[in-house]
Design an enzyme around this catalytic site. Structure first.
Site, mmCIF file in Angstrom:
data_model
loop_
_atom_site.group_PDB
_atom_site.id
_atom_site.type_symbol
_atom_site.label_atom_id
_atom_site.label_comp_id
_atom_site.label_asym_id
_atom_site.label_seq_id
_atom_site.Cartn_x
_atom_site.Cartn_y
_atom_site.Cartn_z
ATOM 1 N N TRP A 101 0.839 -1.208 0.000
ATOM 2 C CA TRP A 101 0.000 0.000 0.000
ATOM 3 C C TRP A 101 0.867 1.249 0.000
ATOM 4 O O TRP A 101 0.596 2.209 -0.732
ATOM 5 C CB TRP A 101 -0.959 0.004 1.188
ATOM 6 C CG TRP A 101 -1.886 -1.178 1.184
ATOM 7 C CD1 TRP A 101 -1.980 -2.151 2.142
ATOM 8 C CD2 TRP A 101 -2.854 -1.528 0.177
ATOM 9 N NE1 TRP A 101 -2.930 -3.076 1.779
ATOM 10 C CE2 TRP A 101 -3.481 -2.719 0.592
ATOM 11 C CE3 TRP A 101 -3.238 -0.961 -1.029
ATOM 12 C CZ2 TRP A 101 -4.484 -3.342 -0.159
ATOM 13 C CZ3 TRP A 101 -4.229 -1.585 -1.781
ATOM 14 C CH2 TRP A 101 -4.840 -2.758 -1.340
ATOM 15 N N ASP A 172 -1.446 7.010 6.072
ATOM 16 C CA ASP A 172 -2.492 6.045 5.732
ATOM 17 C C ASP A 172 -2.681 5.142 6.961
ATOM 18 O O ASP A 172 -1.836 4.310 7.254
ATOM 19 C CB ASP A 172 -2.053 5.222 4.513
ATOM 20 C CG ASP A 172 -3.041 4.104 4.177
ATOM 21 O OD1 ASP A 172 -4.076 3.976 4.859
ATOM 22 O OD2 ASP A 172 -2.765 3.349 3.213
ATOM 23 N N LYS A 196 -11.482 -1.817 7.599
ATOM 24 C CA LYS A 196 -10.586 -2.656 8.389
ATOM 25 C C LYS A 196 -10.974 -2.570 9.862
ATOM 26 O O LYS A 196 -11.263 -3.574 10.494
ATOM 27 C CB LYS A 196 -9.115 -2.221 8.217
ATOM 28 C CG LYS A 196 -8.656 -2.065 6.774
ATOM 29 C CD LYS A 196 -8.375 -3.391 6.085
ATOM 30 C CE LYS A 196 -8.289 -3.330 4.567
ATOM 31 N NZ LYS A 196 -7.291 -2.435 3.996
HETATM 32 C C1 LIG Z 1 -6.783 -2.065 2.583
HETATM 33 C C2 LIG Z 1 -5.798 -0.981 2.561
HETATM 34 C C3 LIG Z 1 -5.777 -0.025 1.541
HETATM 35 C C4 LIG Z 1 -6.698 -0.084 0.342
HETATM 36 O O1 LIG Z 1 -7.972 0.274 0.694
HETATM 37 P P1 LIG Z 1 -9.138 0.457 -0.405
HETATM 38 O O2 LIG Z 1 -10.258 0.949 0.431
HETATM 39 O O3 LIG Z 1 -9.385 -0.903 -0.990
HETATM 40 O O4 LIG Z 1 -8.680 1.423 -1.405
HETATM 41 C C5 LIG Z 1 -4.848 0.997 1.627
HETATM 42 N N1 LIG Z 1 -3.993 1.084 2.660
HETATM 43 C C6 LIG Z 1 -3.986 0.173 3.653
HETATM 44 C C7 LIG Z 1 -3.018 0.322 4.767
HETATM 45 C C8 LIG Z 1 -4.884 -0.889 3.638
HETATM 46 O O5 LIG Z 1 -4.871 -1.775 4.642
#
Ligand SMILES: *Cc1c(COP(=O)(O)O)cnc(C)c1O
Length: 361
Positions: A101, A172, A196
């Site tokens: 990511w 993020d 998540k």
């Molecule tokens: C799952 C995840 C993403 C991607 O998320 P989307 O909602 O599918 O775009 C980005 N960063 C992290 C750390 C993730 O765990």
């Protein structure tokens, strides 16, 4: 009904009370004779959901008054592009590459403008750690420094953030948002997809320091500007009403359970159980992840052979334990233990894993 044990990395398990509230209110939201799914995003019923959700975030994260809370769409992946589109302002941004990511975020920034690598989590050909604050080579003129706080796939997590001085820290937090209290004032911008740790897929939370809104360029289509979202209170176009409503239910649960402090205590207890299993039998449960970088949310480990890993996933499912297959890019086993995963599940998994080792080790 028996709830399955769900260690999926995302979409992930939700607190049962949050789902039960949704079930109770589903057909008739607060006596309106309509489902929340059927309410206008500009009506009074949704307005209550919107305000309560914002207030819960403000309270649980102690968001300072010079920050704006935005509800957006497109997932964390959209933020990979929107952050540089809105904040580069002709400069170069620094990125730390700690795997999947974090790397995607870096690559999107390179498409938008200038981005530079300020650190890596790679050792040899594997991402096994996050850099220590002192190892980050920060450009003092960078537009911002971007990190991914918890690397969902690699099983690594920052336990200490670098002090970036005047360079805004952009993070993020998709897979560890609300896992413990955070000091929002240390960040310029935080973003997190809900699916998540705080809700279902469909809404992304963005917390942005107000002064950064001044950087947003006029050349950007309005729909992609943070300023549009901030000025419209996230209601500039149709907001995903139901995902926000579910986030509200989850945050009510977080608050009732004692807030981020309580989440952290539990999450640490769960992680202790899981890592004790790994450390107790290093010949059978092997992890490449450096100890100081271990993720509290997503421990990853390998078994002696891929056949055994496949067998473990299959045997677990017979016990109604789901979602433990590692991401296809790294293999092995991953046990995602977000806020909503009870400690009893982790105990059940650890017992199962010890028994599995006894039979196959
Ligand atoms: C799952 C995840 C993403 C991607 O998320 P989307 O909602 O599918 O775009 C980005 N960063 C992290 C750390 C993730 O765990």
């Amino acid at each position: 009904m028996t709830r399955s044990i769900n260690f999926s990395a995302g979409p992930a398990t939700l607190p049962l009370p949050a789902l039960e509230t949704a079930r109770e209110e589903f057909l008739d939201f607060e006596g309106t004779g309509m489902s929340i799914l059927e309410h206008s995003h500009r009506g009074k019923a949704y307005a209550r959901v919107h305000e309560e959700t914002k207030a819960l975030f403000q309270e649980l994260l102690q968001i300072p008054s010079n920050y704006r809370l935005l509800f957006m769409q497109g997932g964390a992946s959209a933020q990979f592009a929107l952050v540089p589109m809105n904040l580069l302002a002709g400069k170069s941004a620094d990125y730390v590459d700690t795997g999947t990511w974090a790397k995607k975020a870096y690559q999107e920034a390179q498409i938008v403008g200038k981005a530079r690598l300020a650190g890596t989590g790679k050792v040899g050909d594997k991402y096994t750690r996050v850099p220590k604050p002192s190892e980050i080579d920060l450009d003092p003129n960078a537009a911002y420094l971007h990190l991914c706080s918890n690397n969902t796939i690699m099983g690594t997590q920052y336990h200490e953030y670098p002090d970036t001085g005047d360079v805004p820290l952009v993070c993020d937090m998709s897979s560890d948002f609300m896992w413990r209290p955070i000091d929002v004032s240390k960040f310029g911008l935080i973003y997190a997809g809900a699916q998540k740790n705080i809700g279902p897929a469909g809404v992304t939370i963005v917390i942005i320091r107000e002064d950064l809104l001044e950087r947003v360029p006029d050349t950007l289509p309005k729909i992609f500007r943070y300023t549009t979202v901030a000025e419209g209170d996230s209601l500039h176009n149709t907001i995903p009403v139901f995902p926000v409503y579910m986030v509200r239910n989850v945050l009510r649960w977080v608050k009732a359970e004692g807030g981020p402090e309580a989440m952290e205590r539990r999450n640490r207890e769960k992680a202790q159980l899981l890592y004790d299993l790994i450390d107790g039998s290093p010949d059978f449960f092997r992890t490449h992840v450096e100890k100081e970088s271990r993720s509290v949310m997503n421990p990853v480990f390998r078994l002696p052979t891929e056949e055994l890993e496949k067998l473990m996933v299959a045997e677990a499912e017979k016990e109604r334990i789901f979602g433990i297959k590692g991401h296809r890019s790294v293999g092995g086993i991953r046990v995602s233990m977000y806020n909503a995963a009870p400690i009893e599940w982790v105990k059940t998994f650890v017992d199962f894993a010890r028994e599995f080792q006894r039979k196959h080790g």
